[in-house]
Write a protein that holds these residues in place. Structure first.
Motif, PDB file in Angstrom:
ATOM      1  N   VAL A 214     -35.198  -8.640 -20.262  1.00 20.58           N
ATOM      2  CA  VAL A 214     -34.431  -8.256 -19.074  1.00 20.58           C
ATOM      3  C   VAL A 214     -35.258  -7.336 -18.185  1.00 20.58           C
ATOM      4  O   VAL A 214     -35.287  -7.495 -16.954  1.00 20.58           O
ATOM      5  N   ARG A 215     -35.947  -6.378 -18.786  1.00 22.89           N
ATOM      6  CA  ARG A 215     -36.756  -5.425 -18.011  1.00 22.89           C
ATOM      7  C   ARG A 215     -37.868  -6.155 -17.253  1.00 22.89           C
ATOM      8  O   ARG A 215     -38.104  -5.881 -16.068  1.00 22.89           O
ATOM      9  N   LEU A 216     -38.541  -7.088 -17.912  1.00 25.20           N
ATOM     10  CA  LEU A 216     -39.620  -7.831 -17.252  1.00 25.20           C
ATOM     11  C   LEU A 216     -39.062  -8.773 -16.195  1.00 25.20           C
ATOM     12  O   LEU A 216     -39.684  -8.979 -15.142  1.00 25.20           O
ATOM     13  N   ARG A 217     -37.896  -9.342 -16.444  1.00 22.95           N
ATOM     14  CA  ARG A 217     -37.246 -10.192 -15.449  1.00 22.95           C
ATOM     15  C   ARG A 217     -36.913  -9.374 -14.192  1.00 22.95           C
ATOM     16  O   ARG A 217     -37.174  -9.799 -13.064  1.00 22.95           O
ATOM     17  N   GLN A 218     -36.375  -8.175 -14.391  1.00 17.61           N
ATOM     18  CA  GLN A 218     -36.041  -7.304 -13.253  1.00 17.61           C
ATOM     19  C   GLN A 218     -37.302  -6.870 -12.510  1.00 17.61           C
ATOM     20  O   GLN A 218     -37.314  -6.798 -11.274  1.00 17.61           O
ATOM     21  N   PHE A 219     -38.357  -6.602 -13.257  1.00 17.04           N
ATOM     22  CA  PHE A 219     -39.640  -6.278 -12.628  1.00 17.04           C
ATOM     23  C   PHE A 219     -40.087  -7.442 -11.743  1.00 17.04           C
ATOM     24  O   PHE A 219     -40.518  -7.244 -10.593  1.00 17.04           O
ATOM     25  N   GLY A 220     -39.968  -8.661 -12.271  1.00 15.21           N
ATOM     26  CA  GLY A 220     -40.336  -9.838 -11.484  1.00 15.21           C
ATOM     27  C   GLY A 220     -39.504  -9.991 -10.230  1.00 15.21           C
ATOM     28  O   GLY A 220     -40.018 -10.385  -9.175  1.00 15.21           O
ATOM     29  N   GLU A 221     -38.217  -9.681 -10.311  1.00 15.22           N
ATOM     30  CA  GLU A 221     -37.355  -9.772  -9.132  1.00 15.22           C
ATOM     31  C   GLU A 221     -37.792  -8.782  -8.058  1.00 15.22           C
ATOM     32  O   GLU A 221     -37.812  -9.113  -6.862  1.00 15.22           O
ATOM     33  N   ARG A 222     -38.139  -7.574  -8.483  1.00 14.45           N
ATOM     34  CA  ARG A 222     -38.588  -6.541  -7.525  1.00 14.45           C
ATOM     35  C   ARG A 222     -39.899  -6.946  -6.841  1.00 14.45           C
ATOM     36  O   ARG A 222     -40.029  -6.849  -5.618  1.00 14.45           O
ATOM     37  N   ILE A 223     -40.869  -7.383  -7.631  1.00 14.63           N
ATOM     38  CA  ILE A 223     -42.154  -7.717  -7.009  1.00 14.63           C
ATOM     39  C   ILE A 223     -42.057  -9.038  -6.243  1.00 14.63           C
ATOM     40  O   ILE A 223     -42.821  -9.257  -5.300  1.00 14.63           O
ATOM     41  N   GLY A 224     -41.104  -9.900  -6.613  1.00 10.32           N
ATOM     42  CA  GLY A 224     -40.879 -11.115  -5.828  1.00 10.32           C
ATOM     43  C   GLY A 224     -40.415 -10.778  -4.424  1.00 10.32           C
ATOM     44  O   GLY A 224     -40.892 -11.360  -3.437  1.00 10.32           O
ATOM     45  N   LEU A 225     -39.484  -9.834  -4.319  1.00 11.68           N
ATOM     46  CA  LEU A 225     -39.025  -9.397  -2.999  1.00 11.68           C
ATOM     47  C   LEU A 225     -40.161  -8.708  -2.247  1.00 11.68           C
ATOM     48  O   LEU A 225     -40.343  -8.925  -1.038  1.00 11.68           O
ATOM     49  N   ALA A 226     -40.934  -7.891  -2.963  1.00  9.61           N
ATOM     50  CA  ALA A 226     -42.077  -7.227  -2.335  1.00  9.61           C
ATOM     51  C   ALA A 226     -43.071  -8.253  -1.795  1.00  9.61           C
ATOM     52  O   ALA A 226     -43.595  -8.107  -0.680  1.00  9.61           O
ATOM     53  N   PHE A 227     -43.323  -9.301  -2.570  1.00  8.46           N
ATOM     54  CA  PHE A 227     -44.254 -10.350  -2.149  1.00  8.46           C
ATOM     55  C   PHE A 227     -43.786 -10.989  -0.845  1.00  8.46           C
ATOM     56  O   PHE A 227     -44.569 -11.189   0.090  1.00  8.46           O
ATOM     57  N   GLN A 228     -42.492 -11.297  -0.756  1.00  8.26           N
ATOM     58  CA  GLN A 228     -41.984 -11.960   0.436  1.00  8.26           C
ATOM     59  C   GLN A 228     -41.986 -11.027   1.644  1.00  8.26           C
ATOM     60  O   GLN A 228     -42.315 -11.443   2.755  1.00  8.26           O
ATOM     61  N   GLN A 274     -39.382  -1.259  -3.104  1.00  2.00           N
ATOM     62  CA  GLN A 274     -39.494  -2.253  -4.179  1.00  2.00           C
ATOM     63  C   GLN A 274     -40.626  -1.912  -5.138  1.00  2.00           C
ATOM     64  O   GLN A 274     -40.497  -2.098  -6.351  1.00  2.00           O
ATOM     65  N   VAL A 275     -41.711  -1.414  -4.605  1.00  2.00           N
ATOM     66  CA  VAL A 275     -42.850  -1.037  -5.451  1.00  2.00           C
ATOM     67  C   VAL A 275     -42.464   0.119  -6.372  1.00  2.00           C
ATOM     68  O   VAL A 275     -42.767   0.101  -7.574  1.00  2.00           O
ATOM     69  N   LEU A 276     -41.784   1.126  -5.821  1.00  2.00           N
ATOM     70  CA  LEU A 276     -41.356   2.263  -6.638  1.00  2.00           C
ATOM     71  C   LEU A 276     -40.408   1.814  -7.750  1.00  2.00           C
ATOM     72  O   LEU A 276     -40.502   2.271  -8.894  1.00  2.00           O
ATOM     73  N   ALA A 277     -39.482   0.910  -7.407  1.00  2.00           N
ATOM     74  CA  ALA A 277     -38.537   0.403  -8.403  1.00  2.00           C
ATOM     75  C   ALA A 277     -39.261  -0.390  -9.484  1.00  2.00           C
ATOM     76  O   ALA A 277     -38.933  -0.291 -10.674  1.00  2.00           O
ATOM     77  N   ALA A 278     -40.258  -1.182  -9.083  1.00  2.00           N
ATOM     78  CA  ALA A 278     -41.044  -1.961 -10.050  1.00  2.00           C
ATOM     79  C   ALA A 278     -41.826  -1.032 -10.975  1.00  2.00           C
ATOM     80  O   ALA A 278     -41.877  -1.241 -12.200  1.00  2.00           O
ATOM     81  N   GLU A 279     -42.431  -0.006 -10.406  1.00  2.00           N
ATOM     82  CA  GLU A 279     -43.185   0.958 -11.216  1.00  2.00           C
ATOM     83  C   GLU A 279     -42.270   1.643 -12.233  1.00  2.00           C
ATOM     84  O   GLU A 279     -42.662   1.860 -13.391  1.00  2.00           O
ATOM     85  N   ALA A 280     -41.061   1.970 -11.805  1.00  2.00           N
ATOM     86  CA  ALA A 280     -40.111   2.635 -12.709  1.00  2.00           C
ATOM     87  C   ALA A 280     -39.741   1.734 -13.881  1.00  2.00           C
ATOM     88  O   ALA A 280     -39.531   2.214 -15.004  1.00  2.00           O
ATOM     89  N   LEU A 281     -39.667   0.428 -13.647  1.00  2.00           N
ATOM     90  CA  LEU A 281     -39.291  -0.509 -14.707  1.00  2.00           C
ATOM     91  C   LEU A 281     -40.349  -0.608 -15.801  1.00  2.00           C
ATOM     92  O   LEU A 281     -40.027  -0.845 -16.977  1.00  2.00           O
ATOM     93  N   GLU A 287     -49.113   3.829 -20.744  1.00  2.00           N
ATOM     94  CA  GLU A 287     -50.398   3.271 -20.310  1.00  2.00           C
ATOM     95  C   GLU A 287     -50.416   1.745 -20.325  1.00  2.00           C
ATOM     96  O   GLU A 287     -51.100   1.110 -19.526  1.00  2.00           O
ATOM     97  N   ARG A 288     -49.671   1.145 -21.241  1.00  2.00           N
ATOM     98  CA  ARG A 288     -49.648  -0.314 -21.336  1.00  2.00           C
ATOM     99  C   ARG A 288     -49.070  -0.952 -20.075  1.00  2.00           C
ATOM    100  O   ARG A 288     -49.360  -2.118 -19.775  1.00  2.00           O
ATOM    101  N   GLY A 289     -48.247  -0.214 -19.343  1.00  2.00           N
ATOM    102  CA  GLY A 289     -47.631  -0.750 -18.132  1.00  2.00           C
ATOM    103  C   GLY A 289     -48.453  -0.563 -16.874  1.00  2.00           C
ATOM    104  O   GLY A 289     -48.042  -0.993 -15.788  1.00  2.00           O
ATOM    105  N   THR A 290     -49.625   0.053 -17.008  1.00  2.00           N
ATOM    106  CA  THR A 290     -50.445   0.396 -15.829  1.00  2.00           C
ATOM    107  C   THR A 290     -50.823  -0.831 -15.012  1.00  2.00           C
ATOM    108  O   THR A 290     -50.725  -0.817 -13.775  1.00  2.00           O
ATOM    109  N   ILE A 291     -51.255  -1.906 -15.675  1.00  2.00           N
ATOM    110  CA  ILE A 291     -51.724  -3.082 -14.942  1.00  2.00           C
ATOM    111  C   ILE A 291     -50.582  -3.714 -14.144  1.00  2.00           C
ATOM    112  O   ILE A 291     -50.774  -4.115 -12.984  1.00  2.00           O
ATOM    113  N   LEU A 292     -49.406  -3.802 -14.737  1.00  2.17           N
ATOM    114  CA  LEU A 292     -48.282  -4.379 -13.990  1.00  2.17           C
ATOM    115  C   LEU A 292     -47.897  -3.486 -12.813  1.00  2.17           C
ATOM    116  O   LEU A 292     -47.566  -3.996 -11.730  1.00  2.17           O
ATOM    117  N   ALA A 293     -47.947  -2.180 -12.996  1.00  3.85           N
ATOM    118  CA  ALA A 293     -47.671  -1.271 -11.879  1.00  3.85           C
ATOM    119  C   ALA A 293     -48.708  -1.465 -10.774  1.00  3.85           C
ATOM    120  O   ALA A 293     -48.367  -1.484  -9.575  1.00  3.85           O
TER     121      ALA A 293
END
Length: 304
Positions: A214-228, A274-281, A287-293
């Motif tokens: 769920v967390r990764l799905r929500q991250f994808g939704e945030r960055i999807g909106l950011a992409f558009q 959207q970026v801030l929300a994605a980073e929070a997720l 440290e493992r989440g750094t690349i996705l952020a």
């Protein structure tokens, strides 16, 4: 460019090369077991469509999301290649005269220009079908349950309730501009659905918990909106040489976008949100989440 940005972009480029190597193998002239033959002109068009440049952002997300949660890299590479086949099929069909009627993609002639319309349609059809072949194949070493889950998720992200449905809404928007919620829905389907799948797929490959999925799905939704949002901003501010495709087409066709509706300042603020929300997720992964952020920040700051 600071050192961290340079490191991230080097990682993105290296992963793109890995994905391209997988695609080269998958799109070889040799027929697979169960296939009868691979017509060369069709295979060549598929190769042209899928190995014609691009950042390979969607497979990168699959691989990095899987890595975050301890998933197998080889399996993630193959699922990423399958997703790239779906993405490239969508570009081939979107560029057709009956759709967006584009002559240029990634700075080169679109498939129907380089080949012909019938071959472009068949190349798109074949890339879409091949995506599910790749996931189901014995060479993709995953439990059967994971393969079924990935197949279902990709079908729903790509089909009537996802990307294809979003393209239908996009075509309808040329006749009647949608309201704000209509724009959000269209973009979540046409652009966001495959990006959301990419992130969720990494969790599925890793056999992660439902909470992580769920967390990764929500991250994808945030960055999807950011992409558009970034894409819509670039459509107004960039040029064809930088983007590798025509710009200003949405405005020219009277299509509504959130940028046109609310203005550039609002769009830039919404993009940052959207970026801030994605980073929070991904913050709980430390440290493992750094690349996705960093990926979220890259999406927001890209120039093409």
């Amino acid at each position: 460019m600071d050192a961290s940005t340079e490191t991230f972009e080097a990682r993105l480029t290296a992963t793109a090369r890995e994905i391209e190597a997988v695609l080269e193998t998958l799109l070889s002239p040799s027929a697979l077991k169960g296939e009868i033959a691979r017509p060369e002109r069709l295979r060549s068009a598929m190769h042209y469509a899928s190995l014609n440049g691009g950042k390979r952002l969607r497979p990168f997300l699959v691989i990095e999301a899987a890595s975050l949660l301890g998933g197998d890299r080889d399996a993630a590479l193959r699922v990423g290649a399958a997703l790239e086949c779906v993405h490239c099929y969508s570009l081939v069909h979107d560029d057709l005269p009956a759709m967006d009627d584009d002559d240029l993609r990634r700075g080169k002639p679109t498939v129907h220009i380089a080949y012909d319309e019938a071959t472009a349609i068949l190349a798109g059809d074949s890339l879409l079908t091949y995506a599910f072949d790749i996931i189901a194949s014995p060479e993709t070493v995953l439990p059967d349950k994971a393969k079924v889950t990935l197949t279902l998720a990709l079908a729903r992200a790509a089909g009537i309730g996802g990307m294809a449905g979003g393209q239908a809404l996009d075509l309808a928007a040329e006749r009647q501009a949608p309201d704000e919620q209509g724009i959000v829905t269209l973009q979540a389907m046409k652009t966001g659905a495959l990006i959301r799948f990419a992130c969720e797929a990494g969790a599925i490959i890793a056999g992660a918990s439902s909470e992580d999925c769920v967390r990764l799905r929500q991250f994808g939704e945030r960055i999807g909106l950011a992409f558009q949002l970034a894409d819509d901003i670039l459509d107004l501010t960039s040029d064809a040489a930088t983007m590798g495709k025509a710009t200003g087409k949405d405005a020219g066709r009277g299509k509504g976008t959130l940028v046109a509706m609310h203005g550039m300042a609002w769009a830039e603020a919404k993009l940052a949100e959207q970026v801030l929300a994605a980073e929070a997720l991904v913050a709980p992964y430390s440290e493992r989440g750094t690349i996705l952020a960093e990926t979220a920040r890259f999406i927001a700051g890209r120039k093409s």
